[in-house]
Design a protein around this motif. Structure first.
Motif, mmCIF file in Angstrom:
data_model
loop_
_atom_site.group_PDB
_atom_site.id
_atom_site.type_symbol
_atom_site.label_atom_id
_atom_site.label_comp_id
_atom_site.label_asym_id
_atom_site.label_seq_id
_atom_site.Cartn_x
_atom_site.Cartn_y
_atom_site.Cartn_z
ATOM 1 N N SER A 126 -4.631 -28.374 -0.256
ATOM 2 C CA SER A 126 -3.423 -28.418 0.576
ATOM 3 C C SER A 126 -3.311 -27.104 1.342
ATOM 4 O O SER A 126 -2.785 -26.118 0.812
ATOM 5 N N SER A 128 -1.461 -25.849 3.556
ATOM 6 C CA SER A 128 -0.173 -25.260 3.920
ATOM 7 C C SER A 128 0.585 -24.648 2.748
ATOM 8 O O SER A 128 1.571 -23.942 2.939
ATOM 9 N N LYS A 129 0.150 -24.906 1.523
ATOM 10 C CA LYS A 129 0.887 -24.437 0.353
ATOM 11 C C LYS A 129 0.537 -22.984 0.030
ATOM 12 O O LYS A 129 -0.623 -22.638 -0.140
ATOM 13 N N GLN A 171 5.354 -29.412 -7.487
ATOM 14 C CA GLN A 171 4.267 -28.929 -6.645
ATOM 15 C C GLN A 171 2.913 -29.392 -7.174
ATOM 16 O O GLN A 171 2.015 -29.731 -6.396
ATOM 17 N N ASP A 174 2.359 -32.877 -6.084
ATOM 18 C CA ASP A 174 1.974 -32.877 -4.674
ATOM 19 C C ASP A 174 0.493 -32.552 -4.523
ATOM 20 O O ASP A 174 -0.246 -33.216 -3.777
ATOM 21 N N PHE A 175 0.030 -31.517 -5.236
ATOM 22 C CA PHE A 175 -1.374 -31.129 -5.190
ATOM 23 C C PHE A 175 -2.278 -32.245 -5.719
ATOM 24 O O PHE A 175 -3.352 -32.509 -5.166
ATOM 25 N N SER A 178 -2.621 -34.940 -3.173
ATOM 26 C CA SER A 178 -3.434 -34.433 -2.065
ATOM 27 C C SER A 178 -4.911 -34.422 -2.447
ATOM 28 O O SER A 178 -5.781 -34.761 -1.638
ATOM 29 N N TRP A 179 -5.187 -34.016 -3.693
ATOM 30 C CA TRP A 179 -6.565 -34.010 -4.179
ATOM 31 C C TRP A 179 -7.138 -35.422 -4.209
ATOM 32 O O TRP A 179 -8.295 -35.651 -3.815
ATOM 33 N N ARG A 182 -7.938 -36.486 -0.612
ATOM 34 C CA ARG A 182 -9.121 -35.799 -0.082
ATOM 35 C C ARG A 182 -10.392 -36.362 -0.695
ATOM 36 O O ARG A 182 -11.390 -36.567 -0.010
ATOM 37 N N ASP A 201 2.892 -40.719 -0.801
ATOM 38 C CA ASP A 201 3.019 -39.492 -0.016
ATOM 39 C C ASP A 201 4.415 -38.905 -0.113
ATOM 40 O O ASP A 201 4.601 -37.688 -0.041
#
Length: 230
Positions: A126, A128-129, A171, A174-175, A178-179, A182, A201
Motif C-alpha cells: 500500500s 500511500s500508508k 490498518q 486494510d493491508f 491490499s496484499w 496485489r 474494499d
C-alpha cells in the motif's frame, strides 16, 4: 493539433454512492431486529462472493482455493455475526463505537499522513500508508474510544489503549486486503459500489476490527455498558 481529453473525475459518483451506503446502513442500524439481520446477511453474501473471486486468483490448485474459501467463511462469518451480536446486546452503542473507531482511524491516518508524510509502512503493498498516518489513526481512535467510554462510565486507561489497538487492527485489515488484491492481480475486489470498488474494499478495516472484537468478547464479559473479565 489533437485535443487532450482529461479523465472525468469520479468524485460525484463516489460521493453519491457513499451517501447511499451510509443511509442504508444507518436505517438498518437504527431499526435493528430482522431488518438489520437481513442487511448484514446480504452484506456477508456480497463479501464472500468477492472473497471467493479473489481466492480463485490467489491459488491455482483446488486445495489452496478451498483453504482460502474456508478462511474467508470463518473470517467474514465471525465478523458479521459479531456485528449482529453487538447490535443485540447493546442496541446501537457498541456497533456505532466500533464503526466510529474505524472511521476515526481512516480520518486520522489520512490527515496525519498528508500533513507529516514520512516513511512508508509497506510501499509494495500500500504505497500511500505511512507510519505518521498510522500514529494519527491510533491517536484519533484512542480519543474517540476515551470519549465514548467516559460518557457511559468513568474514564479508564484501557479505553484509549483499546482504541489505539483497534486502529492498528483496522490498518492491518486494510493491508491484508491490499496484499490479497496485489497477489491476485486486481485493482478492486469488485465493482458493486460505483466509484468505490467492491464491498471488501470498503469493509476491510471494519471486518478486521469486528473479528478482533469477537475474540476480545470471548475473554471479556460485557454487562450493562461495563467490561469485565470473564
Amino acid at each position: 493539433m489533437e485535443s487532450i481529453t482529461k479523465p472525468r473525475s469520479d468524485l460525484g459518483v463516489r460521493t453519491l454512492s457513499g451517501i447511499a451506503m451510509m443511509l442504508v446502513a444507518t436505517v438498518a442500524i437504527l431499526f435493528g431486529g430482522w431488518l438489520f439481520r437481513i442487511f448484514v446477511i446480504l452484506v456477508a453474501v456480497g463479501l464472500l462472493r468477492e472473497w471467493f473471486r479473489l481466492a480463485w486468483q490467489l491459488s491455482s490448485d483446488g486445495v489452496g482455493r478451498l483453504l482460502w474459501a474456508a478462511g474467508g467463511i470463518v473470517y467474514i462469518g465471525v465478523a458479521t455475526a459479531n456485528l449482529v451480536a453487538l447490535r443485540e446486546i447493546s442496541e446501537m452503542y457498541l456497533v456505532l463505537t466500533v464503526i466510529g473507531i474505524v472511521i476515526a482511524t481512516d480520518t486520522g491516518a489520512y490527515f496525519a499522513g498528508r500533513t507529516f508524510g514520512g516513511p512508508k509502512i509497506a510501499p509494495k503493498i500500500s504505497p500511500s500508508k505511512t507510519w505518521s498516518g498510522l500514529a494519527g489513526g491510533m491517536l484519533a481512535a484512542a480519543i474517540l474510544a476515551s470519549a465514548v467510554g467516559s460518557h457511559f462510565e468513568a474514564f479508564a486507561i484501557w479505553q484509549p489503549l483499546i482504541g489505539a489497538g483497534l486502529a492498528v487492527v483496522a490498518q492491518a485489515g486494510d493491508f491484508f486486503e491490499s496484499w490479497m488484491k496485489r497477489r491476485a492481480g486486481v485493482k478492486d475486489s469488485g465493482s458493486l459500489i460505483p466509484g468505490h470498488g467492491g464491498l471488501l474494499d470498503r469493509a476491510d478495516g471494519l471486518l478486521a476490527v469486528l473479528f478482533a472484537v469477537a475474540i476480545l468478547l470471548a475473554v471479556v464479559h460485557f454487562d450493562a455498558g461495563v467490561w469485565r473479565l470473564s
